[in-house]
Design a protein around this motif. Structure first.
Motif, PDB file in Angstrom:
ATOM      1  N   LEU A 164       0.856  -1.189   0.000  1.00  0.00           N
ATOM      2  CA  LEU A 164       0.000   0.000   0.000  1.00  0.00           C
ATOM      3  C   LEU A 164       0.888   1.234   0.000  1.00  0.00           C
ATOM      4  N   GLY A 165       0.927   1.916  -1.141  1.00  0.00           N
ATOM      5  CA  GLY A 165       1.792   3.092  -1.236  1.00  0.00           C
ATOM      6  C   GLY A 165       3.241   2.719  -0.976  1.00  0.00           C
ATOM      7  N   ALA A 166       3.859   3.397  -0.014  1.00  0.00           N
ATOM      8  CA  ALA A 166       5.266   3.145   0.314  1.00  0.00           C
ATOM      9  C   ALA A 166       5.427   2.096   1.412  1.00  0.00           C
ATOM     10  N   TYR A 167       4.366   1.319   1.671  1.00  0.00           N
ATOM     11  CA  TYR A 167       4.409   0.310   2.727  1.00  0.00           C
ATOM     12  C   TYR A 167       4.259  -1.084   2.120  1.00  0.00           C
ATOM     13  N   SER A 168       4.971  -2.052   2.695  1.00  0.00           N
ATOM     14  CA  SER A 168       4.841  -3.447   2.281  1.00  0.00           C
ATOM     15  C   SER A 168       4.414  -4.290   3.475  1.00  0.00           C
TER      16      SER A 168
END
Length: 370
Positions: A164-168
């Motif tokens: 999600l966006g810059a998150y894994s």
């Protein structure tokens, strides 16, 4: 030793990088010549499938050619082996070399032609120049014993879930109890045949693009300790990542048009280019489209770009761009070659050492410069 990996398996990995359904309706992507059911040990990646490329493939014992430009783009009414195209097809068939094309799908795909071209110029905050759609999203809920939740989470996240966006590794887990009876012929990881078993489990939930479905399920089944993993799949209405043709991004610092031209020449490894505009004009926002993109000049202008980088620019459209205040840089169509090493790296990592991937060294740029 004969490879156990077939061309179809390599193409399945390619489709995860460059989903075939991303291609434009008018395009002719996919299988061009040969069979996808043959074993492959060596794969060549090339921009074009010309006779010199096929000769190189024969010399290097290549089984599969993955090309960006389709060999069969215009319909053939005959295969005349006295013509260049006919000779190419004849040699491919005689030497059992399969050809597969990833064209506009590789242009659109994340990490494809336009992203590689943008990354070489270190453009930031990239967005599609023209949106063509977005990835549908899927939600996975899988039930796993507590002790294996982290292993499973890592496996499906590495396969593309939970980003999600810059998150894994974005998941949610809730605790519960699963029940099952192993029937005759099973080899249960937990429990005994014919007896009801109760297991403390987590319900692990995550979302991912539908294009990653096969990869995520393969990773889940491989990492799950049970013979049969229990899971649910749901379509979701959340907006997925937008995709499109071309890219628009910003330079980390302003450059003059002249300075940017020198950067383009160096980063794309080209001997010359054409440009339109004041060489002293300051450039911050860049629109880019690999290949032939002159019909998108007005779209590039609408993005607020200071310069549009694309190939095959014609005289009158270049005049139009100049009149509307849009600088142009034409590095040629052949610069799409920059995607080949990246595609080689990605496919080699996905397919492992059983298949060798090489980039064609044959020259297919028709223009010479004085």
């Amino acid at each position: 030793m004969t490879s156990t990996i077939k061309a179809k398996g390599v193409i399945q990995q390619l489709d995860e990088i460059s989903p075939k359904h991303y291609a434009f309706d008018w395009d002719n992507v996919g299988l061009q010549v040969g069979s996808l059911h043959k074993p492959v040990s060596k794969v060549m990646i090339t921009l074009d499938v010309l006779e010199n490329v096929v000769d190189e493939a024969i010399e290097k014992n290549v089984d599969l050619i993955i090309a960006h430009h389709p060999l069969l783009f215009v319909s053939l009414k005959q295969i005349n082996t006295d013509t260049p195209k006919g000779r190419v097809i004849s040699k491919l068939l005689q030497h059992d070399i399969t050809v597969y094309a990833a064209h506009t799908d590789l242009d659109v795909a994340a990490g494809g032609v336009n992203d590689v071209m943008a990354d070489l110029l270190e453009l930031e905050d990239l967005v599609p120049m023209i949106e063509t759609g977005q990835d549908d999203l899927v939600k996975l809920a899988v039930f796993v014993p507590e002790d294996y939740a982290d292993t499973l989470r890592n496996a499906i996240s590495e396969a593309g879930a939970g980003h999600l966006g810059a998150y894994s590794h974005c998941t949610f887990q809730s605790k519960g109890q699963g029940t099952f009876i192993p029937l005759e012929g099973t080899d249960p990881f937990i429990g005994k045949q014919g007896e009801l078993e109760r297991v403390d489990e987590y319900r692990l939930e995550t979302i991912f693009p539908k294009s990653r479905l096969s990869a995520v399920l393969d990773a889940m089944n491989h990492a799950h300790p049970y013979e049969e993993a229990a899971y649910d799949l749901y379509p979701v209405l959340n907006n997925g990542e937008k995709r499109g043709v071309g890219r628009v991004g910003t330079l980390s610092k302003e450059l003059t048009l002249s300075e940017l031209c020198h950067v383009v020449k160096q980063q794309y490894d080209i001997p010359a280019l054409r440009y339109v505009g004041n060489p002293d004009q300051l450039i911050k926002t860049v629109a880019i489209l690999g290949g032939s993109g002159e019909k998108y000049i007005h779209d590039a202008k609408k993005t607020g770009a200071d310069v549009y980088i694309t190939g095959d620019l014609s005289f009158h459209l270049a005049q139009d761009a100049e009149q509307m205040g849009l600088a142009l840089i034409d590095p040629g169509h052949h610069v799409e070659k920059v995607v080949a090493p990246k595609l080689q790296e990605l496919l080699q990592e996905k397919c492992g050492p059983e298949v060798t991937f090489v980039v064609s060294s044959s020259q297919t740029e028709p223009f010479r410069f004085m």
